[in-house]
Design an enzyme around this catalytic site. Structure first.
Site, PDB file in Angstrom:
ATOM      1  CG  ASP A  78      -2.169  -0.832   0.975  1.00 23.82           C
ATOM      2  OD1 ASP A  78      -2.125  -1.725   0.112  1.00 23.82           O
ATOM      3  OD2 ASP A  78      -3.185  -0.606   1.656  1.00 23.82           O
ATOM      4  CB  CYS A 119       1.198  -5.983   3.478  1.00 24.07           C
ATOM      5  SG  CYS A 119       2.918  -5.740   4.008  1.00 24.07           S
ATOM      6  CG  ASP A 120      -1.938  -2.276   4.544  1.00 18.49           C
ATOM      7  OD1 ASP A 120      -0.923  -2.744   5.065  1.00 18.49           O
ATOM      8  OD2 ASP A 120      -2.151  -1.062   4.491  1.00 18.49           O
ATOM      9  CE  LYS A 121      -6.538  -2.209   2.161  1.00 18.23           C
ATOM     10  NZ  LYS A 121      -5.192  -1.723   2.500  1.00 18.23           N
ATOM     11  CB  CYS A 193       4.727   0.090   7.981  1.00 20.08           C
ATOM     12  SG  CYS A 193       5.040   0.170   6.198  1.00 20.08           S
ATOM     13  CD  GLU A 441      -4.824   2.432   2.904  1.00 25.96           C
ATOM     14  OE1 GLU A 441      -5.176   1.484   3.596  1.00 25.96           O
ATOM     15  OE2 GLU A 441      -3.632   2.763   2.772  1.00 25.96           O
ATOM     16  CB  SER A 467      -2.983   5.110   5.362  1.00 27.17           C
ATOM     17  OG  SER A 467      -1.986   4.456   6.110  1.00 27.17           O
TER      18      SER A 467
END
Length: 541
Positions: A78, A119-121, A193, A441, A467
């Protein structure tokens, strides 16, 4: 076993022939077949260390008497996709991942799955797939990266020290030399992150829901502990198969409620609301938006990690991790099974806080309420989301004139050209799931404004999303979105917008008659994307 479908019977001679071609022995055909869905890639920092974790998962599966098969699933960073058209693919990727895992697992009749993500998704995509398939499954999140270092002592992370640094540089607060140093030092190696952004929040909630072994969420990407967790997960999935413990026996309503509770106590990313509600739909569990606010009102914020605070995921790890959080909240949690074979209440009882500076008691919280607030009003009749713990007390009530932008790119140009003025409510619309499409985002813009020192002088509202690294009075997920005729579509420059986080209100200061008149004249825009995956995604919404 499910895999007997492709292994047993005279009619499966061709199938066995193909399986022998992969190097299997006769003995292997008596063992469970287990898929390892790996999201390894060289382009996503959170995923570049997964090759070694794959090896440990394989070892664990083999040691427990299973046969491992690695297959790939896609991943997007992202941070790299942020601020351009690449971000439109981030949320839709969640569905691609779920569909990919479903397709491969069902086509090859796997008995169980280990889902390697970070990670995010990717993590919510794996959760959705596990729920849909309802076979024994374990999720391994690959872990957070170490914080960066500046001049030996100052600790750095991606969002505060690169995204927000762009705004500080534009405002003349730091030199080009300092900016260059931050750029190269902020991310010292692989891992997700370093703050409580979406990837790490989802890892924490996955462990809370019982889909990861204890300690997985905060174990650092570079640690030997993470490799031991990968090995243990490989062993555990074979045990789950033998005991017939499927994903839906773990992903219950109680598990989701526990996840919301922990999310509010941590002060996690607002994106978790999108992912938990989507997972609930897959599980056919009712999880109304108001429930998040009800739980937030009764849950103190006990950990203050970046972006709102100054601690990092490694601090949470050394303070006791998710078991410590569960221990503090133990009287508020509900009974739920985990992949460990233990009830979540047992894990909560065994948890221990090692650093009370990082993890506070409920009686001494950072904030009395949880991380997120849900707002309603004539501008957002379907609701809106704000990370309230990251909002300055000065900005919890705010009234300003609307400054309209019909895309994030347009708003970013306005910010860079200093066209955004103090006292304004920045309105960014047509960035929802259908309108964008993909609900991108907006970290680049929010971080830039924070870096410019405008976090206490302007508010931002959008039908898009933010985000996990966003802070300040930024209200997202405005529903209904502009592309389907939500009230945000008819706001004009200069209209007065009032925000009151404590009262959970967001209001457009117009009469009902004027709003109805404007909506009657509104016409839906033409689709921005007419071909490819995003066009198909928008049509399915």
């Amino acid at each position: 076993m499910r895999s007997d479908t492709i292994k047993k019977g005279v009619e499966r001679v061709p199938h066995r022939g193909l399986l022998y071609a992969t190097g299997l022995s006769k003995e292997d055909f008596r063992k469970p077949f287990i898929g390892i869905a790996s999201s390894f890639t060289d382009i996503v920092p959170g995923h570049t260390g997964m090759r070694e974790l794959e090896r440990f998962i394989e070892r664990g599966i083999s040691a427990a008497g299973g046969v491992p098969f690695i297959f790939g699933i896609p991943a997007i960073c992202d941070g790299i996709a942020m601020g351009h058209k690449g971000m439109n693919y981030s949320l839709p990727l969640r569905e691609l991942i779920a569909d990919t895992i479903e397709s491969v697992a069902n086509a090859h009749c796997f008995d169980g799955l280990v889902l390697l993500t970070n990670c995010d998704k990717i993590t919510p995509g794996c959760l959705i797939a596990a729920a849909r398939l309802n076979i024994p499954a374990i999720i391994i999140t690959a872990g957070p990266m170490l914080c960066g270092r500046y001049k030996g002592t100052v600790r750095l992370d991606l969002v505060h020290d690169t995204f927000e640094a762009v705004g500080r540089a534009k405002a003349g607060k730091i030199t080009q030399e300092e900016l260059d140093t931050l750029e190269i030092e902020a991310c010292p190696g692989f891992g997700s992150c370093q703050g409580l952004y979406t990837a790490n929040t989802m890892a924490c909630l996955t462990e809370t829901m019982g889909m990861s072994v204890t300690g997985c969420a905060t174990a650092l990407a570079v640690s030997a502990k993470k490799r031991r967790i990968a090995f243990e997960s490989g062993k555990k999935v074979v045990e789950l198969i033998k005991k017939k413990v499927t994903a839906k026996k773990i992903l219950t309503e109680n598990a989701l409620l526990n996840a919301i509770r922990v999310d509010m106590a941590l002060g996690g990313s607002t994106n978790t609301i999108l992912h938990l509600t989507r997972l609930a739909r897959e599980l056919e569990i009712d999880l109304p938006l108001k429930l998040f606010d009800i739980i937030s009102r009764s849950t103190p914020h006990i950990v203050n990690l970046r972006p709102g605070g100054e601690y990092f995921l490694e601090d949470l790890e050394y303070a006791g991790g998710i078991p410590a959080i569960l221990n503090v909240l133990k009287n508020d949690l509900k009974s739920s099974l985990t992949v460990n074979g233990k009830n979540i209440l047992e894990i909560a009882k065994e948890g221990e806080v090692f650093d009370s500076e990082v993890i506070h008691k409920k009686s001494n919280p950072y904030h009395k309420e949880g991380g997120v607030a849900i707002l309603f009003g004539n501008l957002a009749p379907g609701g809106a989301v704000v990370k309230q713990i990251a909002v300055s007390p000065k900005m919890r009530r705010f009234t300003g004139r609307a400054h309209i932008f019909n895309s994030e790119e347009e708003a970013m140009r306005g910010a860079m050209n200093k066209k955004i003025k103090k006292g304004e409510v920045i309105v960014i619309r047509y960035e929802g799931e259908k309108g964008a499409p993909g609900m991108p985002e907006m970290l680049s813009l929010t971080a830039f404004l924070t870096g410019m020192g405008m976090g206490e002088s302007v508010a931002l509202i959008t039908d898009g999303r933010f985000s996990g690294g966003t802070r300040g009075p930024c209200i997202g997920h405005i529903a209904p979105e502009a592309a389907v005729g939500g009230p945000i579509a008819i706001v004009k420059d200069g209209d007065i917008i009032h925000i009151d986080i404590d009262r959970r209100r967001i209001e457009l200061k117009l009469s009902d008659a004027e709003i109805k008149l404007r909506l009657a004249k509104w016409k839906p825009p033409l689709p921005r994307v007419k071909t490819g995956y995003l066009a198909k995604y928008a049509k399915l919404l």
